[in-house]
Motif scaffolding. Structure first.
Motif, mmCIF file in Angstrom:
data_model
loop_
_atom_site.group_PDB
_atom_site.id
_atom_site.type_symbol
_atom_site.label_atom_id
_atom_site.label_comp_id
_atom_site.label_asym_id
_atom_site.label_seq_id
_atom_site.Cartn_x
_atom_site.Cartn_y
_atom_site.Cartn_z
ATOM 1 N N CYS A 113 0.833 -1.260 0.002
ATOM 2 C CA CYS A 113 0.090 -0.137 -0.435
ATOM 3 C C CYS A 113 1.066 1.298 0.136
ATOM 4 O O CYS A 113 0.890 2.242 -0.976
ATOM 5 N N ALA A 114 1.828 1.336 0.512
ATOM 6 C CA ALA A 114 2.547 2.425 0.451
ATOM 7 C C ALA A 114 3.709 2.598 -0.297
ATOM 8 O O ALA A 114 3.442 3.744 -1.115
ATOM 9 N N ALA A 115 3.906 1.364 -1.031
ATOM 10 C CA ALA A 115 4.487 1.163 -2.587
ATOM 11 C C ALA A 115 3.339 2.308 -3.486
ATOM 12 O O ALA A 115 3.675 2.791 -4.285
ATOM 13 N N TRP A 116 2.489 1.963 -3.576
ATOM 14 C CA TRP A 116 1.393 2.563 -4.540
ATOM 15 C C TRP A 116 0.650 3.756 -4.095
ATOM 16 O O TRP A 116 0.789 4.609 -4.702
ATOM 17 N N THR A 117 0.789 4.080 -2.766
ATOM 18 C CA THR A 117 0.857 5.457 -2.514
ATOM 19 C C THR A 117 1.820 6.655 -2.458
ATOM 20 O O THR A 117 1.303 7.229 -3.033
ATOM 21 N N ILE A 118 2.818 5.387 -2.801
ATOM 22 C CA ILE A 118 3.981 6.712 -2.877
ATOM 23 C C ILE A 118 4.069 7.047 -4.539
ATOM 24 O O ILE A 118 4.616 8.646 -4.624
#
Length: 284
Positions: free
Chosen positions: A89-94
């Motif tokens: 989720c962090a990778a997609w959000t970034i």
């Protein structure tokens, strides 16, 4: 209370902050005072400059916002934490933050023009550009870089501090149970460390960005828009440059704030200093 996703956000913020320092502080502001005609005074860099500059600045801003949201979720609820506070989720959000930040900066491509005046090539706002177009750019940038981030950060920080206050009261009323007595202090300690990191990072961003937000609104939406920005006899120019300096300094100190709130970093840093000192003493 720091998840692996938090590491992703901190790394992304570090990259965005370095882009701000390189693109704005070094390639624009510093070069400006060392060259009469910087490379970005010419086409196509004159049109592309603000896309990269505002893209990097907005990325840095919104990464702080999503990091604040991530910490808020991690502190408030365990159910949502398992879904939101993940590396994927962090990778997609970034990725989304970087792409959207540069996408919303694309209109600046049509706001600048390279002109030759007084035997010098300069990159300026298009004189023939409609005033409502310039005002729309200014207010959109102010909204997405200052107003919305400020509101989100202040709201989430307030709710987080309220939760910590309530958890302290709950600890006092349930202190008679031995099991709760052993578990709650540990949870309070972890939450306190996470809150220190959250409040330090987000509030430093807000405090350092407020002066620039105010001065840019004044400059771009009043008759002062036509003033010579290089005339430092005008107080508004001094105030505007001071606000810009404070805002950009946030990118320079962010990572120091992140690491210095971590006890393990402080321990390793002090251990390194002791080793260096011991090495120097033995050599001398």
């Amino acid at each position: 209370m720091l998840s692996r996703s938090s590491t992703f956000y901190l790394m992304a913020i570090s990259v965005a902050d370095n882009l701000v320092l390189i693109l704005i502080v070094v390639l624009e502001l510093s070069v400006k005072y060392h060259q009469q005609e910087p490379f970005w005074s010419y086409e196509p860099w004159c049109n592309l400059r603000d896309i990269f500059n505002y893209g990097a600045y907005n990325s840095s801003t919104w990464l702080v916002v999503v990091f604040t949201v991530e910490r808020f979720v991690a502190i408030h609820t365990w159910k949502m934490k398992t879904k939101i506070c993940t590396s994927k989720c962090a990778a997609w959000t970034i990725t989304a933050v970087f792409l959207l930040s540069h996408f919303f900066a694309i209109p600046y491509y049509w706001s600048n023009v390279s002109v030759f005046e007084n035997n010098q090539t300069r990159c300026i706002y298009k004189p023939e550009a409609p005033s409502h177009f310039i005002h729309a750019l200014v207010w959109c940038q102010t909204l997405q870089a200052y107003i919305l981030p400020f509101l989100i950060i202040l709201t989430l920080n307030g709710l987080t501090l309220r939760l910590i206050s309530l958890s302290n009261r709950i600890h006092i009323t349930t202190d008679s149970t031995s099991r709760v007595h052993k578990v709650m202090p540990l949870m309070r300690s972890r939450k306190r460390k996470s809150v220190v990191l959250l409040v330090t990072v987000s509030m430093s961003f807000v405090l350092l960005s407020v002066p620039r937000a105010i001065t840019q609104i004044i400059l771009r939406t009043t008759h002062m828009y036509t003033l010579d920005r290089n005339d430092y006899n005008l107080k508004i120019n001094i105030a505007a440059d001071t606000g810009t300096m404070l805002s950009l300094s946030n990118a320079a100190v962010n990572m120091y704030l992140y690491v210095c709130t971590q006890s393990k970093f402080r321990q390793q840093f002090l251990a390194c200093i002791r080793q260096v000192t011991f090495y120097c003493e033995t050599k001398l």
